[in-house]
Design a protein around this motif. Structure first.
Motif, PDB file in Angstrom:
ATOM      1  N   ASP A 503       0.804  -1.212   0.000  1.00  0.00           N
ATOM      2  CA  ASP A 503       0.000   0.000   0.000  1.00  0.00           C
ATOM      3  C   ASP A 503       0.839   1.265   0.000  1.00  0.00           C
ATOM      4  OD1 ASP A 503      -2.205  -1.496  -0.115  1.00  0.00           O
ATOM      5  OD2 ASP A 503      -3.065  -0.863   1.799  1.00  0.00           O
ATOM      6  N   GLY A 504       1.932   1.273   0.747  1.00  0.00           N
ATOM      7  CA  GLY A 504       2.729   2.487   0.857  1.00  0.00           C
ATOM      8  C   GLY A 504       3.429   2.840  -0.430  1.00  0.00           C
ATOM      9  N   ARG A 505       3.954   1.846  -1.122  1.00  0.00           N
ATOM     10  CA  ARG A 505       4.737   2.090  -2.323  1.00  0.00           C
ATOM     11  C   ARG A 505       3.870   2.195  -3.572  1.00  0.00           C
ATOM     12  NH1 ARG A 505       9.859  -2.093  -1.593  1.00  0.00           N
ATOM     13  NH2 ARG A 505      10.629  -1.257   0.378  1.00  0.00           N
ATOM     14  N   ASN A 506       2.730   1.548  -3.556  1.00  0.00           N
ATOM     15  CA  ASN A 506       1.927   1.459  -4.764  1.00  0.00           C
ATOM     16  C   ASN A 506       0.564   2.123  -4.634  1.00  0.00           C
ATOM     17  OD1 ASN A 506       3.724  -0.415  -6.382  1.00  0.00           O
ATOM     18  ND2 ASN A 506       3.409  -1.630  -4.542  1.00  0.00           N
ATOM     19  N   ILE A 507       0.468   3.085  -3.734  1.00  0.00           N
ATOM     20  CA  ILE A 507      -0.841   3.690  -3.488  1.00  0.00           C
ATOM     21  C   ILE A 507      -1.396   4.369  -4.738  1.00  0.00           C
ATOM     22  CG2 ILE A 507       0.127   5.886  -2.655  1.00  0.00           C
ATOM     23  CD1 ILE A 507      -2.204   5.870  -0.596  1.00  0.00           C
ATOM     24  N   ASP A 508      -0.509   4.929  -5.551  1.00  0.00           N
ATOM     25  CA  ASP A 508      -0.958   5.593  -6.772  1.00  0.00           C
ATOM     26  C   ASP A 508      -1.649   4.589  -7.696  1.00  0.00           C
ATOM     27  OD1 ASP A 508      -0.387   8.344  -8.303  1.00  0.00           O
ATOM     28  OD2 ASP A 508      -0.259   6.706  -9.744  1.00  0.00           O
ATOM     29  N   ARG A 509      -1.019   3.445  -7.891  1.00  0.00           N
ATOM     30  CA  ARG A 509      -1.603   2.415  -8.761  1.00  0.00           C
ATOM     31  C   ARG A 509      -2.881   1.831  -8.159  1.00  0.00           C
ATOM     32  NH1 ARG A 509      -3.788   0.759 -12.125  1.00  0.00           N
ATOM     33  NH2 ARG A 509      -3.510  -1.094 -13.413  1.00  0.00           N
ATOM     34  N   LEU A 511      -4.997   3.344  -6.201  1.00  0.00           N
ATOM     35  CA  LEU A 511      -6.082   4.320  -6.344  1.00  0.00           C
ATOM     36  C   LEU A 511      -6.594   4.349  -7.790  1.00  0.00           C
ATOM     37  CD1 LEU A 511      -7.813   6.442  -4.987  1.00  0.00           C
ATOM     38  CD2 LEU A 511      -6.057   8.152  -5.521  1.00  0.00           C
ATOM     39  N   GLU A 512      -5.675   4.284  -8.759  1.00  0.00           N
ATOM     40  CA  GLU A 512      -6.103   4.229 -10.162  1.00  0.00           C
ATOM     41  C   GLU A 512      -7.051   3.059 -10.386  1.00  0.00           C
ATOM     42  OE1 GLU A 512      -3.269   4.220 -13.292  1.00  0.00           O
ATOM     43  OE2 GLU A 512      -2.169   5.971 -12.545  1.00  0.00           O
ATOM     44  N   GLU A 513      -6.671   1.906  -9.843  1.00  0.00           N
ATOM     45  CA  GLU A 513      -7.487   0.705 -10.035  1.00  0.00           C
ATOM     46  C   GLU A 513      -8.835   0.828  -9.332  1.00  0.00           C
ATOM     47  OE1 GLU A 513      -7.024  -4.059  -9.201  1.00  0.00           O
ATOM     48  OE2 GLU A 513      -5.252  -2.891  -9.728  1.00  0.00           O
ATOM     49  N   ARG A 514      -8.820   1.368  -8.146  1.00  0.00           N
ATOM     50  CA  ARG A 514     -10.063   1.489  -7.378  1.00  0.00           C
ATOM     51  C   ARG A 514     -11.043   2.447  -8.058  1.00  0.00           C
ATOM     52  NH1 ARG A 514     -10.558   1.416  -0.940  1.00  0.00           N
ATOM     53  NH2 ARG A 514     -12.824   1.630  -0.785  1.00  0.00           N
ATOM     54  N   LEU A 648     -17.834   9.122  -6.082  1.00  0.00           N
ATOM     55  CA  LEU A 648     -16.425   8.774  -6.273  1.00  0.00           C
ATOM     56  C   LEU A 648     -15.607   9.201  -5.065  1.00  0.00           C
ATOM     57  CD1 LEU A 648     -14.355   9.080  -9.497  1.00  0.00           C
ATOM     58  CD2 LEU A 648     -13.465  10.123  -7.422  1.00  0.00           C
ATOM     59  N   LEU A 649     -15.874  10.400  -4.568  1.00  0.00           N
ATOM     60  CA  LEU A 649     -15.141  10.874  -3.386  1.00  0.00           C
ATOM     61  C   LEU A 649     -15.437   9.994  -2.174  1.00  0.00           C
ATOM     62  CD1 LEU A 649     -15.534  14.749  -3.783  1.00  0.00           C
ATOM     63  CD2 LEU A 649     -13.482  13.393  -4.165  1.00  0.00           C
ATOM     64  N   ARG A 650     -16.665   9.532  -2.068  1.00  0.00           N
ATOM     65  CA  ARG A 650     -17.014   8.674  -0.931  1.00  0.00           C
ATOM     66  C   ARG A 650     -16.259   7.347  -0.980  1.00  0.00           C
ATOM     67  NH1 ARG A 650     -22.418  10.545  -2.155  1.00  0.00           N
ATOM     68  NH2 ARG A 650     -23.058  12.101  -0.608  1.00  0.00           N
ATOM     69  N   THR A 651     -15.951   6.857  -2.188  1.00  0.00           N
ATOM     70  CA  THR A 651     -15.238   5.577  -2.279  1.00  0.00           C
ATOM     71  C   THR A 651     -13.824   5.665  -1.717  1.00  0.00           C
ATOM     72  OG1 THR A 651     -14.364   6.004  -4.502  1.00  0.00           O
ATOM     73  CG2 THR A 651     -16.516   4.939  -4.349  1.00  0.00           C
ATOM     74  N   ILE A 652     -13.283   6.874  -1.616  1.00  0.00           N
ATOM     75  CA  ILE A 652     -11.946   7.017  -1.029  1.00  0.00           C
ATOM     76  C   ILE A 652     -12.024   7.720   0.332  1.00  0.00           C
ATOM     77  CG2 ILE A 652     -10.763   6.989  -3.240  1.00  0.00           C
ATOM     78  CD1 ILE A 652     -10.520  10.036  -3.076  1.00  0.00           C
ATOM     79  N   TYR A 714      -6.999   9.606   0.237  1.00  0.00           N
ATOM     80  CA  TYR A 714      -7.059   8.148   0.290  1.00  0.00           C
ATOM     81  C   TYR A 714      -6.148   7.594   1.382  1.00  0.00           C
ATOM     82  CZ  TYR A 714      -7.121   3.319  -1.308  1.00  0.00           C
ATOM     83  OH  TYR A 714      -7.259   1.954  -1.383  1.00  0.00           O
ATOM     84  N   LYS A 715      -5.010   8.263   1.611  1.00  0.00           N
ATOM     85  CA  LYS A 715      -4.094   7.811   2.667  1.00  0.00           C
ATOM     86  C   LYS A 715      -4.742   7.881   4.046  1.00  0.00           C
ATOM     87  CE  LYS A 715       0.321   8.900   0.430  1.00  0.00           C
ATOM     88  NZ  LYS A 715       1.520   9.785   0.442  1.00  0.00           N
ATOM     89  N   LYS A 716      -5.711   8.788   4.178  1.00  0.00           N
ATOM     90  CA  LYS A 716      -6.389   8.964   5.472  1.00  0.00           C
ATOM     91  C   LYS A 716      -7.625   8.078   5.598  1.00  0.00           C
ATOM     92  CE  LYS A 716      -4.952  13.828   5.720  1.00  0.00           C
ATOM     93  NZ  LYS A 716      -5.429  15.238   5.750  1.00  0.00           N
TER      94      LYS A 716
END
Length: 817
Positions: A503-509, A511-514, A648-652, A714-716
């Protein structure tokens, strides 16, 4: 690029249909975007035949009309009313039968129907040359020789050329395929592999040796800039007659969209499109001092090109000069004075290899894009210059007459050797993911013109011809093998490997997938647009990143926002009757770093002078629902996009955010959501000015998310559970007239402060501004009321709404609509 099927068949022995060839070429990377039918006479003269006039009498009710009986080889002669003054019994004529369609030289198509003319039945038409597209004369009907067979199709009599033309979307790296010969070479390799043979070969035709030169007219060639001109070949043919080209040559050129000019120029164009080598024909009389000098221009010098435009030359423009003045911009465009005309008696033919960089810069600087520059700036074959001269010279002597007064003079200061590349079978297998038989690989390599210099147990040492400009390393050879072998023949591995995301290293990917999964589940399709776009799209171009040497003016900057790429995708689909669209794209925008305070220029000395910003964008237009049996056909609007954005915002995990009206320059109206004063998203209706730039004629709603802000949110994200409400909610709507200065955020905050207990949501679902409203605008708000203790009564709801209305009237002077 257009490729003629008939022309292609003259260079490779095949009997495959155009459709079959289309599939083979597309699978090998030469994407065939469409197949057009070409006819040398429009309509192909279908239903038009040769007839024999058996009888001809004056029409009883019209002095200028005749009643005829015409034999067309059918059981019964046709009755045809004709108004031509030169008609007579016994003539052989052209007859358009009922059901045929004529395409006249001028005017609309004519569909033949059985009709009555002044009371007399007419079963067709006896044609003049302009009525079937063969000329402009309408003085009378066409009269054919008496020995012309009755009933023969006019298409056979006039030898109508029919062809299929393949439209190939040639990528910039495939200069080797920018000709019929180049395509034939690829096709030969494909068919050799497909049929496990070596019998298919692309042919260079018409290269017979020239007769001995008379040496009556000779030219000296001097290359002063060998960096720009690596090879220059030429010859002189004297005693030519410049005239109209024969029908076969005109048909070849017209089939691929070229306009015939005269036999000499047409031959140079023919050779260019046949074997990919540009040629230029000079009028020998214009070569002063009988000398050709190849050198760069003087900075600021003036030169008038073939189109009559005076151009200011740059010091890096390569020129073809005679002993005293420039005659041609090398590889790009000819001069006004030195070209071939009807008075030309002797021609000097040029065939050269110019450095792609020089040609590309010159072409860009002067805004000149020609068939020659297209090939030179991508890279031609330096070994083809002499072959091109042989082909052209033989054609000129056949079509225009003349004789060789100076044989081929070939100036080649330093030979360009083939590139040597080591190839490994094992590396090829590893990179492709499949073991391909070595004999198949060698067949592919040799069919593409690549020479095997030596061979080991696992390796080959290859000589790659210079025309393969994009093949410079082992991986490129493997790509050539793979595309000819067929990407579709590479099986998908049955082994599935999975690497768990950290999660820490690949959070960008992650989030894209989610977010991608969320949007696809809501009916969106992902789009991917070019990072390059045109500067004129942007209203504020000052901080855009400009491309130093763009392919075209339509791709001269890196995109400053992702709006225009999405609108181009919408326009493309709408033009193809796909009007209901939901698209999303994740990508980057590019800007130069803003000026420092007090500075007029961007500081280019900084390590990071460019800014890349990642964004998520949404586009919706047309109906919110696909065609369905329930009759649902609601047009998308701001409210629809708002619901998508908020979900969409609620999903994160973003449920609490401030809102305000957007002042985005490309939006007619819209909203922005903020978190800790950072913009999360701006969305709204794209304004008409912006839509008109892309010729989009229906409403488009657009959302632009700040990706960095989404990452932070998303990190929060923490999973929290909330009990479902026991009692139902109630919705009430208000439409109010307010001053234009009042913002949605003010209305929302006032409502929340007025009713803190029962009011759960405030939403904006419509904004209207118009001339009739003056300096006011109409807001339509929805209010969600809910009690956690009991079901709300009408009295309670009305009391809350009354409080809200009074607050709006007192605070903002609102008027209910």
């Amino acid at each position: 690029m257009k490729i003629s099927y008939n022309w292609l068949k003259s260079l490779i022995n095949i009997d495959h249909s155009p459709q079959e060839i289309s599939i083979l070429l597309t699978d090998a990377g030469l994407e065939v975007e469409g197949i057009e039918q070409y006819e040398s006479i429009k309509g192909g003269l279908k239903g038009v035949v040769v007839g024999h006039i058996l009888s001809c009498e004056k029409h009883p009710d019209a002095d200028r009309l005749s009643l005829t009986k015409v034999d067309i080889g059918a059981p019964e002669p046709l009755s045809i009313v004709c108004g031509a003054p030169n008609i007579a019994v016994g003539q052989k004529v052209i007859v358009a039968t009922v059901g045929s369609t004529l395409y006249p030289t001028e005017g609309d198509p004519i569909e033949m129907k059985k009709s009555k003319i002044r009371g007399a039945v007419s079963e067709g038409m006896i044609c003049a040359e302009d009525e079937i597209g063969l000329g402009k004369s309408h003085a009378g009907i066409m009269i054919l020789p008496q020995d012309t067979p009755i009933g023969i199709a006019a298409s056979d009599y006039f030898k109508v050329e029919q062809d299929s033309v393949l439209e190939i979307g040639l990528t910039p790296n495939r200069s080797d395929a920018a000709s019929h010969y180049g395509v034939a070479r690829d096709l030969a390799a494909i068919l050799n592999v497909k049929n496990n043979t070596t019998e298919y070969n692309a042919l260079l035709i018409g290269l017979k040796d020239l007769p001995a030169a008379t040496n009556l007219n000779t030219i000296e060639i001097e290359i002063k800039n060998s960096d720009a001109c690596k090879r220059y070949s030429g010859l002189v043919i004297s005693g030519v007659e410049v005239k109209e080209s024969p029908a076969w040559l005109k048909n070849k050129l017209q089939a691929i969209g070229l306009r015939p000019i005269n036999n000499i120029v047409d031959i140079t164009n023919f050779v260019l499109h046949e074997i990919g080598q540009p040629l230029h024909a000079f009028d020998l009389e214009q070569i002063k001092g009988n000398k050709i000098i190849v050198d760069v221009a003087k900075e600021g010098a003036k030169f008038v090109t073939l189109d009559g435009v005076e151009r200011t030359l740059k010091a890096n423009d390569l020129m073809i000069n005679n002993a005293s003045e420039p005659m041609c911009i090398a590889g790009v465009f000819g001069g006004l004075k030195s070209g071939v005309s009807e008075k030309t008696n002797s021609v000097f033919l040029e065939s050269a290899y110019f450095d792609p960089g020089f040609i590309r810069r010159t072409s860009k600087q002067h805004g000149l894009k020609t068939d020659a520059s297209f090939r030179f700036e991508r890279g031609t074959d330096p070994e083809m210059t002499v072959n091109a001269l042989l082909r052209a010279a033989n054609l000129i002597m056949e079509i225009a007459g003349g004789n060789v007064s100076m044989g081929i003079l070939d100036v080649y200061p330093e030979k360009l050797e083939p590139n040597q590349i080591a190839f490994s079978y094992n590396y090829c297998d590893d990179l492709i993911g499949k073991t391909i038989d070595k004999t198949v690989i060698k067949n592919i390599i040799t069919s593409l013109g690549i020479i095997i210099e030596s061979e080991g147990n696992d390796s080959l040492l290859l000589q790659v011809p210079r025309y393969k400009t994009d093949v410079t390393r082992t991986a490129d050879i493997i790509e050539e093998v793979m595309r000819i072998y067929g990407y579709n023949n590479i099986e998908v591995s049955k082994d599935i490997s999975y690497t768990a995301f950290n999660d820490g290293r690949n959070i960008d990917r992650i989030l894209e997938e989610r977010l991608g999964n969320f949007l696809v589940a809501n009916g969106f399709n992902e789009s991917m647009s070019l990072s390059l776009t045109k500067e004129s799209y942007h209203s504020s171009p000052e901080n855009l990143v400009h491309v130093i040497n763009p392919l075209s003016n339509d791709l001269n900057v890196l995109r400053g926002n992702m709006l225009f790429g999405g609108l181009e995708a919408l326009n493309y689909n709408i033009n193809r009757k796909q009007n209901n669209l939901k698209l999303y794209e994740i990508g980057k925008t590019y800007h130069t770093r803003p000026n420092e305070p007090g500075s007029d220029v961007v500081d280019q000395t900084k390590e990071f002078k460019y800014i890349e910003t990642k964004q998520l964008t949404l586009f919706v237009t047309g109906s919110a629902f696909k065609e369905n049996q329930f009759g649902l056909n609601n047009e998308v609007n701001l409210s629809y996009l708002k619901s998508v954005v908020e979900n969409l915002l609620r999903t994160i995990g973003v449920a609490d955010f401030a809102s305000d009206e957007s002042d985005h320059s490309y939006l007619e109206y819209g909203l922005r959501y903020l978190s800790n004063k950072n913009i999360l998203v701006e969305f709204g209706s794209v304004n008409k000015t912006t839509l008109s730039k892309l010729d989009v004629k229906q409403n488009v709603f657009y959302a632009q998310f700040n990706w960095d802000a989404l990452i932070k949110a998303y990190k929060k994200l923490k999973i929290q559970f909330k009990e479902l409400p026991l009692y139902p909610s109630v919705r009430r709507d208000l439409a109010m007239l307010l001053d234009k200065t009042v913002k949605y955020e003010q209305l929302k905050n006032l409502a929340i402060n007025t009713e803190r207990k029962l009011l759960k949501e405030v939403n904006l679902f419509d904004v209207y501004e118009g001339e009739k409203l003056g300096n006011k605008k109409s807001y339509a708000l929805s209010f969600i009321l809910q009690s956690e203790e009991a079901t709300l009564t009408d009295k309670q709801v009305e009391k809350v709404m009354e409080k809200l209305i009074n607050s709006y009237k007192e605070t903002f002077g609102a008027e209910l609509r």
